[in-house]
Design an enzyme around this catalytic site. Structure first.
Site, short mmCIF file in Angstrom:
data_model
loop_
_atom_site.label_atom_id
_atom_site.label_comp_id
_atom_site.label_asym_id
_atom_site.label_seq_id
_atom_site.Cartn_x
_atom_site.Cartn_y
_atom_site.Cartn_z
N TYR A 54 12.05 108.42 -24.23
CA TYR A 54 10.95 108.57 -23.27
C TYR A 54 9.82 109.43 -23.83
CZ TYR A 54 13.88 106.04 -20.10
OH TYR A 54 14.63 105.04 -19.54
N HIS A 109 9.89 103.17 -9.89
CA HIS A 109 10.86 103.47 -10.96
C HIS A 109 10.51 104.76 -11.69
CE1 HIS A 109 12.27 98.98 -11.22
NE2 HIS A 109 12.76 99.61 -10.18
N CYS A 117 13.77 117.94 -11.74
CA CYS A 117 14.90 118.87 -11.69
C CYS A 117 16.12 118.11 -11.18
CB CYS A 117 14.56 120.04 -10.76
SG CYS A 117 16.03 121.05 -10.40
N GLY A 176 3.09 90.08 -13.18
CA GLY A 176 3.69 90.46 -14.46
C GLY A 176 5.08 91.06 -14.35
N ALA A 220 -2.61 88.33 -16.97
CA ALA A 220 -2.95 89.20 -15.83
C ALA A 220 -4.42 89.61 -15.90
CB ALA A 220 -2.05 90.43 -15.83
C1 BJW Z 1 2.73 88.75 -18.29
C2 BJW Z 1 1.94 89.11 -19.35
C3 BJW Z 1 0.58 89.06 -19.12
C4 BJW Z 1 3.93 89.31 -20.03
N1 BJW Z 1 0.12 88.67 -17.94
N2 BJW Z 1 2.27 88.35 -17.11
C5 BJW Z 1 23.81 92.29 -9.29
C6 BJW Z 1 23.01 91.64 -8.37
C7 BJW Z 1 21.92 92.29 -7.80
C8 BJW Z 1 21.61 93.57 -8.16
C9 BJW Z 1 22.42 94.21 -9.07
C10 BJW Z 1 23.51 93.57 -9.63
N3 BJW Z 1 24.09 94.43 -10.49
C11 BJW Z 1 23.40 95.57 -10.49
C12 BJW Z 1 22.37 95.46 -9.62
C13 BJW Z 1 21.33 96.48 -9.32
C14 BJW Z 1 20.41 96.74 -10.49
C15 BJW Z 1 19.86 95.42 -11.03
O1 BJW Z 1 18.90 94.87 -10.54
N4 BJW Z 1 20.43 94.91 -12.11
C16 BJW Z 1 19.99 93.63 -12.67
C17 BJW Z 1 19.97 93.73 -14.17
C18 BJW Z 1 20.86 92.55 -12.12
N5 BJW Z 1 19.34 97.55 -9.96
C19 BJW Z 1 19.44 98.85 -9.89
O2 BJW Z 1 20.40 99.45 -10.32
C20 BJW Z 1 18.33 99.58 -9.18
N6 BJW Z 1 18.86 100.42 -8.17
C21 BJW Z 1 19.54 99.91 -7.13
O3 BJW Z 1 19.74 98.71 -6.98
O4 BJW Z 1 19.95 100.87 -6.23
C22 BJW Z 1 20.73 100.43 -5.09
C23 BJW Z 1 19.91 99.90 -3.97
C24 BJW Z 1 20.53 99.13 -3.00
C25 BJW Z 1 19.81 98.64 -1.95
C26 BJW Z 1 18.46 98.90 -1.83
C27 BJW Z 1 17.87 99.67 -2.77
C28 BJW Z 1 18.60 100.16 -3.84
C29 BJW Z 1 17.55 100.46 -10.13
C30 BJW Z 1 16.77 99.67 -11.13
C31 BJW Z 1 16.07 100.58 -12.11
C32 BJW Z 1 15.32 99.78 -13.16
N7 BJW Z 1 14.84 100.64 -14.17
C33 BJW Z 1 14.10 100.06 -15.30
C34 BJW Z 1 14.06 101.10 -16.43
C35 BJW Z 1 13.05 102.19 -16.13
C36 BJW Z 1 12.96 103.13 -17.27
C37 BJW Z 1 12.26 102.58 -18.46
O5 BJW Z 1 11.10 102.16 -18.35
O6 BJW Z 1 12.84 102.64 -19.53
O7 BJW Z 1 12.79 99.68 -14.89
S1 BJW Z 1 14.79 98.57 -15.93
C38 BJW Z 1 13.27 97.85 -16.40
O8 BJW Z 1 13.14 96.59 -15.70
C39 BJW Z 1 12.18 98.79 -15.86
C40 BJW Z 1 11.26 97.81 -15.18
O9 BJW Z 1 10.48 98.46 -14.18
C41 BJW Z 1 12.18 96.76 -14.65
C42 BJW Z 1 11.53 95.44 -14.34
O10 BJW Z 1 11.02 94.84 -15.49
P1 BJW Z 1 9.68 93.98 -15.41
O11 BJW Z 1 8.54 94.87 -15.05
O12 BJW Z 1 9.90 92.80 -14.56
O13 BJW Z 1 9.48 93.59 -16.95
P2 BJW Z 1 10.05 92.34 -17.77
O14 BJW Z 1 9.88 92.65 -19.21
O15 BJW Z 1 11.38 91.94 -17.30
O16 BJW Z 1 9.05 91.14 -17.37
C43 BJW Z 1 7.70 91.12 -17.80
C44 BJW Z 1 7.04 89.90 -17.19
O17 BJW Z 1 5.66 89.93 -17.48
C45 BJW Z 1 7.59 88.57 -17.75
O18 BJW Z 1 7.86 87.70 -16.65
C46 BJW Z 1 6.41 88.01 -18.59
O19 BJW Z 1 6.33 86.58 -18.54
C47 BJW Z 1 5.23 88.64 -17.88
N8 BJW Z 1 4.08 88.87 -18.74
N9 BJW Z 1 2.78 89.41 -20.44
C48 BJW Z 1 1.02 88.29 -16.97
N10 BJW Z 1 -0.30 89.36 -20.13
#
Ligand code: BJW
Length: 240
Positions: A54, A109, A117, A176, A220
């Protein structure tokens, strides 16, 4: 025409500013197993590795002078227009919405610029890199700050506010994001259930399983300004 708009952004909105996405080829996860750097267990096992990960991303944002792009700026214009009630929620931990001029947004996130803390959950703006000497001022003894980032298995920030906004919106737009991480990936279902118009903006073509009513394919930086201009001009965005 549209009154209450919820916009969810993901890594794709920052891609053209030079910030890596997660799941695309050459994405952030290519060189780091997710469980090592994005879980509480990974942090407990190797805090230095996680802090370095980070710290490096924060330094990249500062040192490489990464700027907001036209998509971030367009969303700030929409907020400032005050023509609509905008609820902007980002999954991104970068600060490019703020650099683009947005003042009201929720980082569900967390934020790279802050440490937290682990005892009180109070957040602190980082003035130096995360490490053993970077501690809170809220506890005695002072606690080592952890990254203010939501890892897998942790509760995202502001879920009550997000659900309230979704339950009242007439438009939901995702920009995105791959829709692979919950709960954000489920927001479209909530919006559809309340009868909102749902629009996805993504570089990739429409996924046949996608729940969005409309898909605006493209960069985007091009599609978001067009979308915002249409909203501000009172034109329909209910088309692909
Ligand atoms: C463009 C472009 C351009 C490119 N123009 N577009 C089974 C089923 C359901 C859920 C779960 C499960 N097992 C576990 C879970 C829960 C889990 C989860 O979802 N897991 C999955 C892997 C299945 N989730 C959690 O644990 C979350 N907490 C939780 O669920 O708590 C319980 C709860 C219950 C009920 C209600 C509420 C809560 C926490 C999730 C935390 C995610 N953290 C991260 C890391 C952050 C730290 C870091 O940055 O290092 O967050 S993971 C990572 O993915 C990061 C992002 O915010 C997140 C999403 O990614 P994003 O933004 O979608 O990026 P990409 O790369 O995937 O996609 C990019 C897109 O852009 C692509 O589509 C491209 O095509 C597009 N693109 N260029 C337009 N120019």
């Amino acid at each position: 025409m549209y009154q209450r708009i919820v916009i969810l952004t993901g890594a794709g909105i920052s891609a053209e500013s030079g910030v890596k996405t997660f799941r695309d080829e050459d994405g952030l996860w290519e060189s780091h197993p997710i469980e090592d750097v994005a879980t509480p267990e990974g942090y407990a096992a190797n805090p230095t590795l996680v802090e370095d990960f980070y710290n490096a991303r924060w330094q990249q944002l500062i040192n490489e002078g990464i700027s907001a792009n036209a998509a971030h700026v367009a969303l700030a214009t929409l907020e400032q227009s005050q023509q609509v009630e905008l609820f902007l929620v980002t999954q991104n931990i970068d600060n490019l919405h703020e650099k683009g001029g947005s003042r009201k947004l929720l980082h569900m996130h967390g934020e790279l610029s802050k440490g937290r803390c682990p005892r009180s959950q109070q957040t602190f703006m980082l003035t130096e890199a995360l490490g053993p000497d970077n501690v809170c001022t809220c506890c005695i003894p002072a606690q080592k700050l952890r990254p203010h980032v939501v890892w897998f298995g942790e509760m995202p920030i502001g879920m009550d506010k997000i659900h309230q906004a979704l339950s009242q919106c007439d438009v939901f737009i995702a920009i995105g994001t791959s829709g692979s991480v919950y709960p954000a990936a489920g927001f479209v279902d909530i919006a559809n259930q309340v009868g909102a118009l749902t629009v996805n903006v993504n570089l990739a073509p429409r996924d046949p399983h996608c729940q969005f009513q409309y898909h605006w394919q493209g960069k985007a930086s091009e599609r978001v300004p067009a979308l915002v201009n249409a909203i501000l001009a009172g034109q329909s965005i209910a088309h692909d």
